[in-house]
Design a protein around this motif. Structure first.
Motif, mmCIF file in Angstrom:
data_model
loop_
_atom_site.group_PDB
_atom_site.id
_atom_site.type_symbol
_atom_site.label_atom_id
_atom_site.label_comp_id
_atom_site.label_asym_id
_atom_site.label_seq_id
_atom_site.Cartn_x
_atom_site.Cartn_y
_atom_site.Cartn_z
ATOM 1 N N LEU A 336 0.833 -1.196 0.000
ATOM 2 C CA LEU A 336 0.000 0.000 0.000
ATOM 3 C C LEU A 336 0.871 1.251 0.000
ATOM 4 N N PRO A 337 0.348 2.382 -0.517
ATOM 5 C CA PRO A 337 1.135 3.627 -0.527
ATOM 6 C C PRO A 337 1.503 4.054 0.890
ATOM 7 N N PRO A 338 2.647 4.739 1.068
ATOM 8 C CA PRO A 338 3.095 5.133 2.414
ATOM 9 C C PRO A 338 2.054 5.937 3.192
ATOM 10 N N GLU A 339 1.331 6.838 2.514
ATOM 11 C CA GLU A 339 0.332 7.639 3.216
ATOM 12 C C GLU A 339 -0.778 6.763 3.784
ATOM 13 N N GLU A 340 -1.207 5.751 3.000
ATOM 14 C CA GLU A 340 -2.266 4.858 3.477
ATOM 15 C C GLU A 340 -1.753 3.943 4.579
ATOM 16 N N THR A 422 -12.916 -9.977 -1.155
ATOM 17 C CA THR A 422 -12.427 -8.618 -1.390
ATOM 18 C C THR A 422 -13.516 -7.563 -1.257
ATOM 19 N N ASP A 423 -14.762 -7.972 -0.982
ATOM 20 C CA ASP A 423 -15.781 -6.969 -0.635
ATOM 21 C C ASP A 423 -15.467 -6.318 0.705
ATOM 22 N N ILE A 424 -14.695 -7.005 1.532
ATOM 23 C CA ILE A 424 -14.230 -6.423 2.796
ATOM 24 C C ILE A 424 -13.108 -5.445 2.483
ATOM 25 N N PRO A 425 -13.164 -4.211 2.977
ATOM 26 C CA PRO A 425 -12.077 -3.256 2.704
ATOM 27 C C PRO A 425 -10.730 -3.808 3.155
ATOM 28 N N MET A 426 -9.683 -3.425 2.425
ATOM 29 C CA MET A 426 -8.339 -3.910 2.749
ATOM 30 C C MET A 426 -7.967 -3.579 4.190
ATOM 31 N N SER A 427 -8.361 -2.377 4.667
ATOM 32 C CA SER A 427 -8.011 -1.993 6.036
ATOM 33 C C SER A 427 -8.625 -2.958 7.052
ATOM 34 N N GLY A 428 -9.892 -3.344 6.844
ATOM 35 C CA GLY A 428 -10.553 -4.276 7.757
ATOM 36 C C GLY A 428 -9.913 -5.646 7.726
#
Length: 517
Positions: A336-340, A422-428
């Motif tokens: 993932l990008p550094p900001e995320e 993948t319906d679950i957000p990556m963060s979750g």
């Protein structure tokens, strides 16, 4: 006015300690001590009082050894400047610290010396606590008769000085001593008297302590039926105080955040208006600095909110920090990008903020949940999302997403919305892996800590069913790269689709306490 500032910090610390907020108390009191150390012109009375109050906070937290390190210099300062009030307070705390450390002889002598000092100087208000403390020492020694005599002395001085709180504490101690010498009738008389006065004067903390003493004493005496009404009152009061405290804490933190954001907006508008007189680059730099300050405040508030949610079953607050750090590392390994990555690292600390709405009888339960209890536990995801929703901050929006989805499962059997794959957000998905792994390897009131190997094997069993298999693979790679000896124990397993082989007996028990929580 450094002296005024130090006095304020000392008083704030004492108030927090009386409210049971020991971490906040220590923060304020350490600020007072730093000022005293930095500015030598501050009076010794303040130096002594600040250190004695720090010691008292540590004693209330059950750390008598730490208390002693502050008591001795505090006592020295008090004696050097002739501050009798602080000296007597320090001696009372010193006696209790020695009692908690098992040195009852030293505790007894210290308290007897303090009582003599208070009598010589006619400090009758201090005799209330000093006799009560000495009674606690005798009670620990098993001498309930002598303990009762000391508590009677404490009650006498409380009534003589009109000290309601001292009278309630003395009656409470007399009730405990009566239970200790197998006199339930006398215990009920004293404790019911204390209960009535505590309720009359709205001393809720004392009411809780008295009800606990009544329930424990009656149960130990085999009078379970008689204990039931007190137990019911105890649970009702705990729920009431918990609800009030949670609402007050969340509202305070949200108000702090909104006030800081409003101040930031006002500063930005002011700086923009000054661009007519200043170079554009200078104004942009000022805005950048203020934005960085706001981000720092957001991170601090996120950390405090996360600790507030975890405090009842993790008094150190380290679970939220570890889950945040592990989630950030996994996000980085997922590319993932550094900001995320930074957003996930901080937002993950609020994954269980919804626990503030779950009662203790559910949260701290040591046995498996009933279906009804599990449904009540699952509500913490919805509560957490509601607390965080509607913010314009990217950090809090990410935290809302994590709070809502970190208990969804890869196979669609999670909650609250039964999202799948993948319906679950990556963060979750990332926080689900980090949360369960840390819960497994951490000691909690309801379980022992698992070994890293056992925890990784459990995560591997959940790969493709409970967890995103790619994220579990990154977790195993990360842990085994730091601990190469674990690699032979963990054969690679991956489920590329949502139809893994049937789980074995141990995998079928995946919905264990850690997974439910």
């Amino acid at each position: 006015d450094r002296a005024g500032q130090a006095h304020c910090l000392n008083n704030i610390g004492m108030l927090h300690a009386n409210l049971g907020a020991h971490a906040d108390a220590l923060a304020a009191l350490h600020g007072c001590q730093q000022l005293c150390d930095q500015y030598q012109e501050l009076p010794d009375e303040l130096r002594g009082a600040c250190r004695v109050n720090i010691a008292h906070a540590f004693l209330l937290m059950g750390q008598p050894a730490h208390a002693l390190t502050f008591l001795h210099p505090g006592l020295t300062f008090a004696r050097r400047c002739g501050d009798l009030q602080t000296e007597l307070a320090a001696l009372g705390i010193l006696g209790l610290a020695h009692k908690d450390l098992g040195d009852t002889a030293q505790a007894t002598q210290t308290l007897l010396d303090a009582i003599e000092l208070a009598r010589v100087h006619d400090q009758t208000t201090h005799l209330i606590d000093l006799f009560d403390n000495l009674g606690q020492v005798h009670l620990q020694l098993g001498d309930s008769a002598q303990a009762g005599a000391m508590f009677q002395q404490s009650l006498y001085w409380a009534e003589a000085t009109g000290d309601v709180h001292g009278r309630v504490n003395a009656l409470l101690s007399l009730g405990r001593a009566a239970f200790a010498r197998r006199d339930p009738g006398g215990a009920l008389t004293h404790l019911n008297g204390a209960l009535g006065e505590a309720r009359e004067h709205h001393l809720n903390a004392s009411v809780l302590t008295i009800l606990n003493a009544l329930v424990g004493g009656l149960e130990a005496d085999g009078q379970v039926t008689q204990a039931y009404p007190y137990l019911r009152d105890l649970r009702d009061l705990e729920r009431q105080l918990f609800t009030e405290d949670s609402e007050r804490q969340v509202q305070s933190l949200r108000s702090q955040f909104e006030a800081e954001r409003a101040r930031h907006d006002a500063d930005v508008y002011r700086q923009l208006n000054e661009t007519a007189q200043h170079a554009r680059l200078q104004a942009e730099e000022t805005v950048r600095v203020r934005t960085a300050e706001l981000e720092a405040v957001q991170i601090e508030i996120v950390t405090r909110l996360g600790m507030a949610a975890e405090y009842r079953d993790d008094r150190t607050g380290q679970h939220t920090r570890r889950v945040g750090e592990l989630s950030g590392q996994l996000a980085q390994m997922m590319g993932l990008p550094p900001e995320e990555v930074d957003l996930i690292r901080w937002a993950a600390r609020l994954h269980d903020i919804g626990k503030i709405g779950v009662s203790d009888d559910i949260l701290l339960k040591t046995s498996p949940y009933t279906p009804e209890e599990f449904e009540r536990m699952k509500l913490h995801t919805i509560i957490g999302a509601k607390v965080l929703e509607g913010s314009t901050s990217r950090l809090l929006r990410m935290a809302e997403e994590i709070a809502r989805t970190h208990h969804e499962r890869w196979d669609g059997a999670g909650y609250p919305r039964q999202l799948r794959g993948t319906d679950i957000p990556m963060s979750g998905r990332i926080v689900a892996v980090a949360d369960v792994f840390d819960a497994l390897t951490s000691e909690r009131p309801y379980k022992e800590a698992w070994t890293v190997t056992a925890a990784l094997e459990e995560m591997q069993r959940g790969s493709g069913t409970q967890f995103d298999p790619d994220i579990v693979e990154r977790l195993i790679m990360m842990v085994t790269s730091n601990q190469p000896e674990l690699k032979p124990m963990l054969a690679p397993r991956r489920y590329p689709d949502l139809h893994p082989p049937a789980p074995g007996p141990q995998a079928q028990d995946q919905d264990c306490q850690e997974a439910q929580r």
